[in-house]
Enzyme design. Structure first.
Site, PDB file in Angstrom:
ATOM      1  N   LYS A 244       8.896   0.982  -2.898  1.00 20.99           N
ATOM      2  CA  LYS A 244       9.007   1.170  -1.456  1.00 20.99           C
ATOM      3  C   LYS A 244      10.341   0.640  -0.936  1.00 20.99           C
ATOM      4  O   LYS A 244      11.047   1.320  -0.192  1.00 20.99           O
ATOM      5  CB  LYS A 244       7.836   0.478  -0.756  1.00 20.99           C
ATOM      6  CG  LYS A 244       7.825   0.662   0.743  1.00 20.99           C
ATOM      7  CD  LYS A 244       8.419  -0.528   1.448  1.00 20.99           C
ATOM      8  CE  LYS A 244       8.563  -0.270   2.941  1.00 20.99           C
ATOM      9  NZ  LYS A 244       9.124  -1.434   3.633  1.00 20.99           N
TER      10      LYS A 244
ATOM     11  N   ASP B 151       4.905   2.879   3.119  1.00 17.38           N
ATOM     12  CA  ASP B 151       4.383   1.566   3.489  1.00 17.38           C
ATOM     13  C   ASP B 151       3.004   1.765   4.105  1.00 17.38           C
ATOM     14  O   ASP B 151       2.437   2.844   4.061  1.00 17.38           O
ATOM     15  CB  ASP B 151       5.340   0.856   4.447  1.00 17.38           C
ATOM     16  CG  ASP B 151       5.660   1.722   5.649  1.00 17.38           C
ATOM     17  OD1 ASP B 151       4.736   2.349   6.212  1.00 17.38           O
ATOM     18  OD2 ASP B 151       6.842   1.794   6.029  1.00 17.38           O
TER      19      ASP B 151
END
Length: 218
Positions: A127, A146
């Site tokens: 991420k 996320d």
DNA sequence: ATCCCGAGGG
DNA sequence: CCCTCTGGAT
């Protein structure tokens, strides 16, 4: 309701992306930073806490340890003291110092520009690497999933119950959205997730996607 | 009580 | 796969 095929998902995604641009533009990064290194630090700090909380500690952090050289030489205790109001301050402090040391030792003092090398930095997972590739280098290799993107992808019907990890959701979104859009999706969706598609009680009545969202009103 | 721009380790 | 790390906001 008949299952939406990929072509239909892409058409709906294009309409959604157009509306996202109308509301949020390219989706400004809400984490304060001045260069790839400070962005990487800010994203590492942002795990499981709000961006506002991160922005409250980064002025002092960057003033004292705003370069790989300074951060690598810092004491863990000094870093911990500054980032203490955030969650996971011990592991984050350890990761920040090790990250800076790795940037110096392995990458000549420059934050690396590939997904593979970015993820060699302690504290940087997929991420965070995606955010840095998009925001710092404008070279999207994936979509940063996320908690907001994960939730909204399911709400919009682009991911199913089966897509129970960020990696699976990312793969689905990458098939639906054209690569140039990958640059903006994370930031636009984060803004959208805070304003309308909040986790607890989505504001479907006011949402500008209500007419094309399968979860609207549910 | 639940959520917030996750990653590392077992 | 699971668990742990962590504190502040709402």
């Amino acid at each position: 309701m008949p299952r939406e095929n990929l072509t239909q998902k892409r058409e709906r995604a294009a309409e959604i992306e157009q509306r996202m641009f109308e509301h949020y533009g390219e989706g400004a990064c809400s984490l304060d930073h001045v260069d790839p290194f400070t962005l990487t630090v800010a994203v590492i700090l942002s795990a499981q806490c709000t961006d506002a909380a991160v922005n409250k500690v980064t002025p002092e952090l960057f003033a004292r340890f705003g370069t790989p050289e300074a951060m690598a030489a810092a004491s863990i205790e000094d870093i911990e003291a500054i980032i203490h109001p955030l969650g996971f301050f011990r592991s984050k402090a350890k990761n920040l110092k090790a990250c800076a040391q790795t940037v110096l030792a392995e990458f000549g003092g420059e934050v690396p520009r590939t997904m593979v090398d970015l993820q060699k930095l302690p504290g940087v997972g997929r991420k965070t690497a995606n955010v840095v590739m998009c925001q710092a280098f404008r070279d999207p290799q994936g979509i940063a999933v996320d908690t907001h993107v994960f939730r909204i992808a399911h709400q919009l019907g682009f991911a199913t119950r089966n897509d129970d990890t960020p990696e699976k959701v990312e793969a689905k979104l990458m098939k639906i959205y054209p690569q140039p859009d990958w640059l903006y999706i994370n930031h636009q969706w984060v803004h959208f997730g805070r304003e309308f598609c909040v986790a607890r009680r989505p504001k479907c009545q006011e949402c500008f996607l209500a007419d094309i969202c399968p979860s609207s009103g549910k």
